[in-house]
Design a protein around this motif. Structure first.
Motif, mmCIF file in Angstrom:
data_model
loop_
_atom_site.group_PDB
_atom_site.id
_atom_site.type_symbol
_atom_site.label_atom_id
_atom_site.label_comp_id
_atom_site.label_asym_id
_atom_site.label_seq_id
_atom_site.Cartn_x
_atom_site.Cartn_y
_atom_site.Cartn_z
ATOM 1 N N LEU A 138 0.879 -0.917 0.312
ATOM 2 C CA LEU A 138 -0.123 -0.025 0.152
ATOM 3 C C LEU A 138 0.482 1.253 0.425
ATOM 4 O O LEU A 138 2.392 1.008 0.663
ATOM 5 N N SER A 139 0.467 2.608 -0.986
ATOM 6 C CA SER A 139 1.129 3.002 -0.564
ATOM 7 C C SER A 139 1.002 4.727 0.188
ATOM 8 O O SER A 139 0.378 4.360 0.787
ATOM 9 N N ASP A 140 2.349 5.173 0.464
ATOM 10 C CA ASP A 140 2.026 5.756 1.691
ATOM 11 C C ASP A 140 0.729 6.861 1.348
ATOM 12 O O ASP A 140 -0.022 7.287 1.896
ATOM 13 N N TRP A 141 0.621 7.341 -0.044
ATOM 14 C CA TRP A 141 -1.129 8.550 -0.720
ATOM 15 C C TRP A 141 -1.515 7.724 0.121
ATOM 16 O O TRP A 141 -2.578 8.114 0.282
ATOM 17 N N GLU A 142 -1.694 6.064 -0.570
ATOM 18 C CA GLU A 142 -3.418 5.449 0.118
ATOM 19 C C GLU A 142 -3.054 5.719 1.318
ATOM 20 O O GLU A 142 -4.723 5.460 1.701
ATOM 21 N N ARG A 143 -2.481 5.860 2.075
ATOM 22 C CA ARG A 143 -2.655 4.830 3.287
ATOM 23 C C ARG A 143 -3.166 6.403 4.116
ATOM 24 O O ARG A 143 -3.827 5.811 5.320
ATOM 25 N N ASP A 144 -2.235 7.562 3.899
ATOM 26 C CA ASP A 144 -3.016 8.379 4.150
ATOM 27 C C ASP A 144 -4.159 9.023 3.752
ATOM 28 O O ASP A 144 -4.958 9.477 5.134
ATOM 29 N N HIS A 145 -5.179 8.620 2.908
ATOM 30 C CA HIS A 145 -6.320 9.124 2.667
ATOM 31 C C HIS A 145 -6.962 8.106 2.907
ATOM 32 O O HIS A 145 -8.161 8.950 3.329
ATOM 33 N N LEU A 146 -6.519 6.644 3.198
ATOM 34 C CA LEU A 146 -7.712 6.513 4.035
ATOM 35 C C LEU A 146 -7.882 6.499 5.727
ATOM 36 O O LEU A 146 -8.686 6.618 6.285
ATOM 37 N N TRP A 147 -6.678 7.268 6.308
ATOM 38 C CA TRP A 147 -6.646 6.846 7.520
ATOM 39 C C TRP A 147 -7.441 8.535 7.800
ATOM 40 O O TRP A 147 -8.250 8.190 8.659
#
Length: 710
Positions: A138-147
């Motif tokens: 999972l990319s950092d960008w996806e992780r940040d958006h999900l959180w």
């Protein structure tokens, strides 16, 4: 599937979905380009997550997990329990980390699950999925958006709860196909074009319903187009009514990869089906298969939706129950997996012994006495539990009135619940128990739910039969183990002794490690050993070796003679097992010990000044290999205050750990606390060992301290 209670239920008992949840979920999916997802809400009155809204895929795909306990081994439960993002990067990781889900959904897709929580309150969880083409990480960008999205949703839920505002009801969200253009000249020409093709073309929506088919498809399927439009392909064409074919449809949607299969159209024509998925449905190409191997699968019966739910649930629970070892494991799994999924608020598993009912385990009853009073009830008593156990026939009671009408008396209703399912547990053709599921409110059991519960009863029965056998063998093994090891140690004057033994947690928790102190005139002997394996055979051989060592010591043999005699004994027994052993003769008056070693890990010696060293002893091969083996002896000085640490390899060996490092750590511990009382020191040695904590092998430790004589 049965009606499932949930917050703000909509008509028909289906859990209500909520626009605030739907909008948040769809927005989250769009931001990270996920193709399906769901929001679970935590019930306020029990540790259960309920699926509130689902998007992108038919809700039936998540049917086995509509209700899940917080201890269930699935990503959303782990996300809530650990307050972390759970990432599963593909089908291999899913099979490794969550095998029960992989059994039901064995397709290439990635999944992320996150808690929906503020700092002080958990409201539920969210999961989203991607096709199998998603990168394994999972990319950092996806992780940040999900959180960020989950935190926003948690704040909105907190505000709604604080203000006492119920969430508005809504519906699940599915991707919709592009708007129809049937009146345009282009679409008319497109229809004419596909009608001229020699192979069939069918358009299916996300639920598998036919939205379009050309003339060739209708001819190949053997039904008029008017009868097929708007119906599920698997339910409207009898010879396609097979779980394997529907499984390909599910796999194509979840993985967003092309799937194909061949099917036999009676009486003998094979057809090839190739499915091209998107987020709005599937396009299916049907053609005649030129050469196909004969297939043995027969068509399944029943309508597609009910079958889909039943197969998914049964497979999921089957995977869970295969992990149960003992009876209490089965009880806990039924409570964690089955009860939340079917909406039951309490359960009990009953067995029989000596013509009487036995309560094997129960969960969910506020007053345990209401269940435990059935323990020991004669099987001749007329109760629903004894009737199900004796007859093997399931019984379903929608209400208390129905149960008490059929079973009047004090043993009819065991508690304050309002509906019950009594499932006979039959394995190997005989009843092994009864599973009782209790419901807090009156509960109607439709035919499809009864079929699901009865199937689950069969799976529980097989797990319970294995567990009963395991528990019986374990009791036997534990008794044998206790009989073979010394009840107490009787060290000679001038010697203190302490011992610990831990069996491996694999198999039957019985092992071949042993230790002993053998009083003999004029000197006392100490021995520790390890027979290959940890099972009843190893334990039995351990007992024979220990008896032999005692006998050879008692007749006055020297240490090297005791080892040689024991070696020949093991060979004469004709066993294929080997054993390591360390034997020493203690002479506290002279401050010495004479040792002989047979392939055993070297002992550690802590001197009175705190220095610790590994004793480099001469030795021979393992016992049971060479009848002519020689076992040289080594004399070691034991000054008062010295501590000898004898151990088996289970104390220092663990996968991925260097033995030398483990010995260095043990030596450092002995140097620091080696002057503590011996019983306390034995506990610390076990507690310090990483290998002993994992217990992948048996562990035996024998500590000997030289002290001033009387």
């Amino acid at each position: 599937m049965s009606d499932v209670p949930g917050p703000a239920p909509a008509a028909g008992g289906v859990p209500a979905a909520h626009p605030v949840l739907s909008l948040a979920l769809v927005s989250m999916m769009q931001e990270v380009h996920a193709h399906s997802g769901g929001v679970y809400l935590l019930r306020p009155d029990e540790p259960v997550l309920e699926l509130a809204v689902h998007a992108g895929m038919p809700r039936a795909f998540a049917a086995p997990w509509e209700r899940v306990g917080l201890s269930a081994p699935i990503p959303v439960a782990d996300a809530v329990h650990d307050r972390r993002l759970v990432w599963v990067g593909g089908e291999e990781q899913m099979a490794r980390c969550y095998p029960r889900i992989a059994v039901v959904l064995p397709y290439p897709f990635a999944l992320a699950a996150l808690p929906v929580a503020t700092e002080h309150q958990v409201y539920g969880a969210v999961f989203v999925t991607w096709p199998g083409a998603h990168p394994p990480e999972l990319s950092d960008w996806e992780r940040d958006h999900l959180w960020t999205a989950c935190e926003r949703l948690a704040v909105r839920l907190e505000r709604a709860a604080r203000e006492g505002r119920p969430l508005d009801q809504g519906a699940d969200v599915l991707s919709e196909p592009a708007s129809a253009v049937a009146d345009t000249l282009g679409s008319v020409e497109a229809t004419r074009m596909v009608s001229r093709l020699p192979y069939g073309l069918v358009s299916l929506d996300l639920h598998g319903r036919i939205g379009f088919l050309n003339t060739a498809a209708a001819e190949l399927l053997g039904k008029p187009a008017g009868e097929l439009l708007g119906t599920p392909l698997w339910g409207s064409v009898p010879w396609l009514n097979d779980p394997m074919y529907e499984d390909r449809y599910r796999g194509a949607l979840l993985s967003q990869q092309v799937m194909s299969f061949t099917a036999l159209r009676p009486p003998g024509e094979w057809l090839s089906f190739r499915m091209y998925p998107s987020t709005t449905g599937l396009s299916v190409r049907i053609s005649r298969a030129r050469a196909v191997a004969e297939m043995a699968r027969g068509p399944a019966r029943g309508d597609a939706p009910a079958r889909l739910v039943t197969i998914s649930q049964v497979l999921s629970f089957a995977g869970a129950l295969t992990e149960a070892v003992g009876v209490q494991d089965v009880v806990q799994l039924v409570w964690d997996e089955v009860a939340p999924a079917v909406g039951s608020q309490a359960m009990v598993i009953l067995g029989s012994r000596g013509g009487r009912l036995h309560v094997l385990g129960h969960r969910g009853y506020p007053d345990p006495h209401t269940v435990e009073r059935f323990h020991g009830l004669p099987l001749t008593e007329r109760t629903p539990g004894t009737h199900a156990l004796n007859s093997g026939v399931p019984a379903f009671f929608d209400s208390r009135e129905q149960l008490e009408r059929l079973y009047p008396g004090r043993h009819a209703t065991p508690d304050g619940f309002a509906a019950w399912a009594y499932l006979p547990l039959i394995a190997s053709g005989r009843p092994v128990g009864t599973c009782v599921l209790a419901y807090a409110e009156p509960h109607v059991f439709p035919a499809d739910e009864r079929a699901v519960l009865t199937s689950l009863g069969g799976l529980i029965a097989q797990a319970l039969e294995r567990a009963l056998l395991y528990d019986a063998k374990h009791r036997l093994a534990h008794g044998l183990q206790q009989a073979l090891l010394p009840n107490s140690l009787a060290p000679p004057p001038g010697i203190e002794a302490a011992a610990r033994y831990l069996p491996a947690t694999h198999g039957m928790e019985i092992g071949g490690d042993f230790y002993d102190l053998v009083p003999a005139l004029p000197l006392t002997a100490a021995v520790i050993g390890d027979v290959q394996g940890h099972n009843v055979t190893a334990a039995g051989l351990m007992g024979q070796i220990r008896t032999g060592v005692r006998a050879y010591t008692t007749v006055g043999q020297a240490p090297h003679e005791v080892m040689s005699s024991t070696n020949r004994l093991l060979i004469d027994l004709g066993t294929e097992l080997f054993a390591s052993c360390l034997y020493l003769r203690l002479d506290p008056a002279r401050g010495q010990a004479v040792m002989a070693r047979a392939g055993h890990p070297p002992p550690l010696l802590r001197r009175p000044d705190g220095q610790v060293r590994v004793l480099d002893l001469a030795g021979g091969p393992l016992l049971g290999i060479d009848p002519d083996a020689v076992y040289p002896t080594t004399e070691v000085s034991l000054a008062p205050g010295s501590v000898l640490v004898l151990y088996t390899d289970g104390l220092v060996e663990t996968p991925g750990t260097d033995i030398e490092e483990a010995l260095i750590g043990l030596a450092a511990l002995l140097s620091e606390i080696g002057d503590h009382p011996l019983e306390r020191l034995a506990d610390e040695v076990i507690r310090h060992s990483a290998a002993a904590r994992e217990r992948s092998d048996d562990v035996a430790v024998l500590l000997l301290r030289a002290c001033e004589g009387p």
